[in-house]
Design a protein around this motif. Sequence first.
Motif, PDB file in Angstrom:
ATOM      1  N   GLN A 165       0.798  -1.221   0.000  1.00  0.00           N
ATOM      2  CA  GLN A 165       0.000   0.000   0.000  1.00  0.00           C
ATOM      3  C   GLN A 165       0.837   1.281   0.000  1.00  0.00           C
ATOM      4  OE1 GLN A 165      -2.674  -0.096   3.352  1.00  0.00           O
ATOM      5  NE2 GLN A 165      -1.097   0.410   4.833  1.00  0.00           N
ATOM      6  N   SER A 166       2.131   1.191   0.314  1.00  0.00           N
ATOM      7  CA  SER A 166       2.972   2.391   0.310  1.00  0.00           C
ATOM      8  C   SER A 166       3.143   2.974  -1.085  1.00  0.00           C
ATOM      9  CB  SER A 166       4.350   2.074   0.902  1.00  0.00           C
ATOM     10  OG  SER A 166       5.029   1.110   0.105  1.00  0.00           O
ATOM     11  N   ILE A 167       2.829   2.214  -2.146  1.00  0.00           N
ATOM     12  CA  ILE A 167       3.004   2.746  -3.499  1.00  0.00           C
ATOM     13  C   ILE A 167       1.828   3.627  -3.923  1.00  0.00           C
ATOM     14  CG2 ILE A 167       4.361   0.727  -4.177  1.00  0.00           C
ATOM     15  CD1 ILE A 167       1.989  -0.143  -5.939  1.00  0.00           C
ATOM     16  N   PHE A 168       0.711   3.587  -3.204  1.00  0.00           N
ATOM     17  CA  PHE A 168      -0.492   4.255  -3.674  1.00  0.00           C
ATOM     18  C   PHE A 168      -0.554   5.714  -3.218  1.00  0.00           C
ATOM     19  CE2 PHE A 168      -1.753  -0.233  -3.712  1.00  0.00           C
ATOM     20  CZ  PHE A 168      -2.211  -0.333  -5.020  1.00  0.00           C
ATOM     21  N   ALA A 169      -1.042   6.552  -4.132  1.00  0.00           N
ATOM     22  CA  ALA A 169      -1.312   7.963  -3.835  1.00  0.00           C
ATOM     23  C   ALA A 169      -2.700   8.288  -4.365  1.00  0.00           C
ATOM     24  CB  ALA A 169      -0.267   8.865  -4.480  1.00  0.00           C
ATOM     25  N   CYS A 170      -3.430   9.093  -3.638  1.00  0.00           N
ATOM     26  CA  CYS A 170      -4.791   9.434  -4.047  1.00  0.00           C
ATOM     27  C   CYS A 170      -4.761  10.226  -5.351  1.00  0.00           C
ATOM     28  CB  CYS A 170      -5.468  10.254  -2.956  1.00  0.00           C
ATOM     29  SG  CYS A 170      -7.150  10.775  -3.403  1.00  0.00           S
ATOM     30  N   PRO A 171      -5.484   9.782  -6.358  1.00  0.00           N
ATOM     31  CA  PRO A 171      -5.497  10.517  -7.621  1.00  0.00           C
ATOM     32  C   PRO A 171      -6.265  11.839  -7.546  1.00  0.00           C
ATOM     33  CG  PRO A 171      -7.038   8.688  -7.721  1.00  0.00           C
ATOM     34  CD  PRO A 171      -6.296   8.548  -6.419  1.00  0.00           C
ATOM     35  N   VAL A 172      -6.973  12.067  -6.436  1.00  0.00           N
ATOM     36  CA  VAL A 172      -7.705  13.323  -6.263  1.00  0.00           C
ATOM     37  C   VAL A 172      -6.839  14.372  -5.570  1.00  0.00           C
ATOM     38  CG1 VAL A 172      -9.735  14.421  -5.246  1.00  0.00           C
ATOM     39  CG2 VAL A 172      -9.903  12.099  -6.163  1.00  0.00           C
ATOM     40  N   CYS A 173      -6.227  13.980  -4.433  1.00  0.00           N
ATOM     41  CA  CYS A 173      -5.494  14.968  -3.621  1.00  0.00           C
ATOM     42  C   CYS A 173      -4.013  14.661  -3.466  1.00  0.00           C
ATOM     43  CB  CYS A 173      -6.141  15.096  -2.244  1.00  0.00           C
ATOM     44  SG  CYS A 173      -6.037  13.585  -1.232  1.00  0.00           S
ATOM     45  N   GLY A 174      -3.587  13.457  -3.866  1.00  0.00           N
ATOM     46  CA  GLY A 174      -2.170  13.111  -3.794  1.00  0.00           C
ATOM     47  C   GLY A 174      -1.706  12.551  -2.469  1.00  0.00           C
ATOM     48  N   GLU A 175      -2.601  12.446  -1.472  1.00  0.00           N
ATOM     49  CA  GLU A 175      -2.212  11.940  -0.161  1.00  0.00           C
ATOM     50  C   GLU A 175      -1.982  10.424  -0.194  1.00  0.00           C
ATOM     51  OE1 GLU A 175      -1.545  13.613   2.615  1.00  0.00           O
ATOM     52  OE2 GLU A 175      -1.906  15.521   1.574  1.00  0.00           O
ATOM     53  N   LYS A 176      -1.290   9.940   0.839  1.00  0.00           N
ATOM     54  CA  LYS A 176      -1.060   8.502   0.975  1.00  0.00           C
ATOM     55  C   LYS A 176      -2.390   7.775   1.134  1.00  0.00           C
ATOM     56  CE  LYS A 176       3.478   8.988   3.171  1.00  0.00           C
ATOM     57  NZ  LYS A 176       4.280   8.709   4.393  1.00  0.00           N
ATOM     58  N   MET A 177      -2.380   6.493   0.784  1.00  0.00           N
ATOM     59  CA  MET A 177      -3.605   5.716   0.852  1.00  0.00           C
ATOM     60  C   MET A 177      -3.382   4.440   1.658  1.00  0.00           C
ATOM     61  SD  MET A 177      -5.221   6.204  -2.964  1.00  0.00           S
ATOM     62  CE  MET A 177      -6.893   6.346  -2.324  1.00  0.00           C
ATOM     63  N   LYS A 178      -4.479   3.876   2.142  1.00  0.00           N
ATOM     64  CA  LYS A 178      -4.420   2.590   2.831  1.00  0.00           C
ATOM     65  C   LYS A 178      -5.597   1.743   2.385  1.00  0.00           C
ATOM     66  CE  LYS A 178      -6.964   4.083   6.960  1.00  0.00           C
ATOM     67  NZ  LYS A 178      -6.936   4.182   8.453  1.00  0.00           N
ATOM     68  N   ILE A 179      -5.459   0.439   2.579  1.00  0.00           N
ATOM     69  CA  ILE A 179      -6.523  -0.497   2.219  1.00  0.00           C
ATOM     70  C   ILE A 179      -7.208  -0.935   3.500  1.00  0.00           C
ATOM     71  CG2 ILE A 179      -7.033  -2.774   1.265  1.00  0.00           C
ATOM     72  CD1 ILE A 179      -4.147  -0.635  -0.034  1.00  0.00           C
TER      73      ILE A 179
ATOM     74  N   CYS B 218      -7.868   7.544   1.336  1.00  0.00           N
ATOM     75  CA  CYS B 218      -6.800   8.457   1.763  1.00  0.00           C
ATOM     76  C   CYS B 218      -7.240   9.212   3.010  1.00  0.00           C
ATOM     77  CB  CYS B 218      -6.443   9.425   0.637  1.00  0.00           C
ATOM     78  SG  CYS B 218      -7.681  10.730   0.365  1.00  0.00           S
ATOM     79  N   GLU B 219      -6.341  10.070   3.528  1.00  0.00           N
ATOM     80  CA  GLU B 219      -6.634  10.813   4.751  1.00  0.00           C
ATOM     81  C   GLU B 219      -7.784  11.797   4.564  1.00  0.00           C
ATOM     82  OE1 GLU B 219      -2.987  12.646   5.832  1.00  0.00           O
ATOM     83  OE2 GLU B 219      -1.963  10.760   6.285  1.00  0.00           O
ATOM     84  N   ASN B 220      -8.026  12.190   3.322  1.00  0.00           N
ATOM     85  CA  ASN B 220      -9.120  13.125   3.042  1.00  0.00           C
ATOM     86  C   ASN B 220     -10.413  12.408   2.657  1.00  0.00           C
ATOM     87  OD1 ASN B 220      -7.585  15.493   3.514  1.00  0.00           O
ATOM     88  ND2 ASN B 220      -6.666  15.323   1.486  1.00  0.00           N
ATOM     89  N   HIS B 221     -10.432  11.101   2.885  1.00  0.00           N
ATOM     90  CA  HIS B 221     -11.631  10.269   2.719  1.00  0.00           C
ATOM     91  C   HIS B 221     -12.101  10.142   1.264  1.00  0.00           C
ATOM     92  CE1 HIS B 221     -11.736  10.365   7.062  1.00  0.00           C
ATOM     93  NE2 HIS B 221     -11.861  11.681   7.046  1.00  0.00           N
ATOM     94  N   HIS B 222     -11.184  10.278   0.331  1.00  0.00           N
ATOM     95  CA  HIS B 222     -11.493   9.885  -1.044  1.00  0.00           C
ATOM     96  C   HIS B 222     -11.354   8.362  -1.103  1.00  0.00           C
ATOM     97  CE1 HIS B 222      -9.878  14.114  -1.755  1.00  0.00           C
ATOM     98  NE2 HIS B 222     -11.176  14.172  -2.029  1.00  0.00           N
ATOM     99  N   THR B 223     -12.367   7.690  -1.584  1.00  0.00           N
ATOM    100  CA  THR B 223     -12.393   6.229  -1.510  1.00  0.00           C
ATOM    101  C   THR B 223     -12.602   5.600  -2.876  1.00  0.00           C
ATOM    102  OG1 THR B 223     -14.780   6.204  -1.058  1.00  0.00           O
ATOM    103  CG2 THR B 223     -13.298   6.285   0.838  1.00  0.00           C
ATOM    104  N   PHE B 224     -11.994   4.422  -3.027  1.00  0.00           N
ATOM    105  CA  PHE B 224     -12.090   3.644  -4.263  1.00  0.00           C
ATOM    106  C   PHE B 224     -12.242   2.182  -3.882  1.00  0.00           C
ATOM    107  CE2 PHE B 224      -9.609   7.443  -4.856  1.00  0.00           C
ATOM    108  CZ  PHE B 224     -10.115   7.994  -6.022  1.00  0.00           C
ATOM    109  N   ASP B 225     -13.311   1.565  -4.341  1.00  0.00           N
ATOM    110  CA  ASP B 225     -13.616   0.185  -3.967  1.00  0.00           C
ATOM    111  C   ASP B 225     -12.774  -0.803  -4.776  1.00  0.00           C
ATOM    112  OD1 ASP B 225     -15.542   1.095  -2.212  1.00  0.00           O
ATOM    113  OD2 ASP B 225     -17.185   0.857  -3.645  1.00  0.00           O
ATOM    114  N   ILE B 226     -12.393  -1.883  -4.123  1.00  0.00           N
ATOM    115  CA  ILE B 226     -11.817  -3.021  -4.835  1.00  0.00           C
ATOM    116  C   ILE B 226     -12.989  -3.837  -5.391  1.00  0.00           C
ATOM    117  CG2 ILE B 226     -10.404  -5.105  -4.662  1.00  0.00           C
ATOM    118  CD1 ILE B 226      -8.933  -3.770  -2.318  1.00  0.00           C
TER     119      ILE B 226
ATOM    120  N   THR C 187     -11.024   9.416 -12.067  1.00  0.00           N
ATOM    121  CA  THR C 187     -11.704  10.528 -11.381  1.00  0.00           C
ATOM    122  C   THR C 187     -12.622  11.297 -12.321  1.00  0.00           C
ATOM    123  OG1 THR C 187      -9.843  12.009 -11.861  1.00  0.00           O
ATOM    124  CG2 THR C 187      -9.796  10.800  -9.761  1.00  0.00           C
ATOM    125  N   HIS C 188     -12.708  10.853 -13.562  1.00  0.00           N
ATOM    126  CA  HIS C 188     -13.576  11.523 -14.528  1.00  0.00           C
ATOM    127  C   HIS C 188     -14.045  10.489 -15.538  1.00  0.00           C
ATOM    128  CE1 HIS C 188     -10.264  11.343 -17.496  1.00  0.00           C
ATOM    129  NE2 HIS C 188      -9.488  11.615 -16.473  1.00  0.00           N
TER     130      HIS C 188
END
Length: 286
Positions: free
Chosen positions: A17-31, A39-47, A57-58
């Motif tokens: 998960q360290s390789i992922f960055a939020c495509p909306v805000c650029g913050e780190k992500m976790k699964i 991400c920390e700003n609560h942008h979410t993407f489902d598996i 994002t568009h």
Amino acid sequence: MGLSRKIASAHYMTEQQSIFACPVCGEKMKITDQCVVTCENHHTFDIAKQGYVNFMTHPTTSMYGKDLFEARKQIIESGLYAQLHHTVVELLQSFGRDMTVLDTGCGEGSHLAKIKQQFEKTMDQKMVAVGIDIAKEGVVAASRNYEGMIWCVGDLAKCPFQKSSFDAILNILSPANYTEFKRLLKPNGWVVKVVPQSGYLYQLRELFFADSDKESYSNAHTVDRFKENFSDVTIKRITQKVVIPQNLVPMLMHMTPMGWHQTTDIDQTKVKEITIDLDILVGKLS
């Protein structure tokens, strides 16, 4: 009972998960345990249930459909590109370490799957293999067919990965984004770009474009651009003629742009062999 594809993918992505960055805000992500990438700003993407993640994002449309990717899978699994895979594996192994590799424009994942399999089979090295493509149909097929890899629908212009995440980037017969490649590569990382040479699929060009400018092809401009962006550039050419079974000819024609908009009748029986003629460009991030 084994894990579902979705849960297995979530576990594997958590390890990386360290390789992922939020495509909306650029913050780190976790699964999360709910199989969500956030991400920390609560942008979410489902598996998805097939095991891939859609990071778009568009809205987007793609000219590449399900039938094309099925055709490409059959062609690649037939061994038509075996020499290419062998050569790329040798190049990656020459770097002498376990690797995290990103395949940009991965399509249905067949090239990356073959390369990872051979890389790990022939030497005591491991590969974290990640594929990204803007075409959802391709990534869905990849996640259904190939386990133990990370598959993402995404746009390199809004990339879902942290900077300096990859030892190598593969770019096989696909458009490139060199600015993004440089951001994504680790220091002293490598780009392996595969481009057509003059004889590539010549038998098809001869059928479709006889006596026109499109019957010939040059990759000189692409090579020059690559050399402008990377150092220690080497070019390895692979060329061979391969006998192709008649039942695969329609598949080959369908997977190449040459055959997409043809309205005239083409005598497919004329194609008895096909020429694989490719340049493998290898460049280093300086």
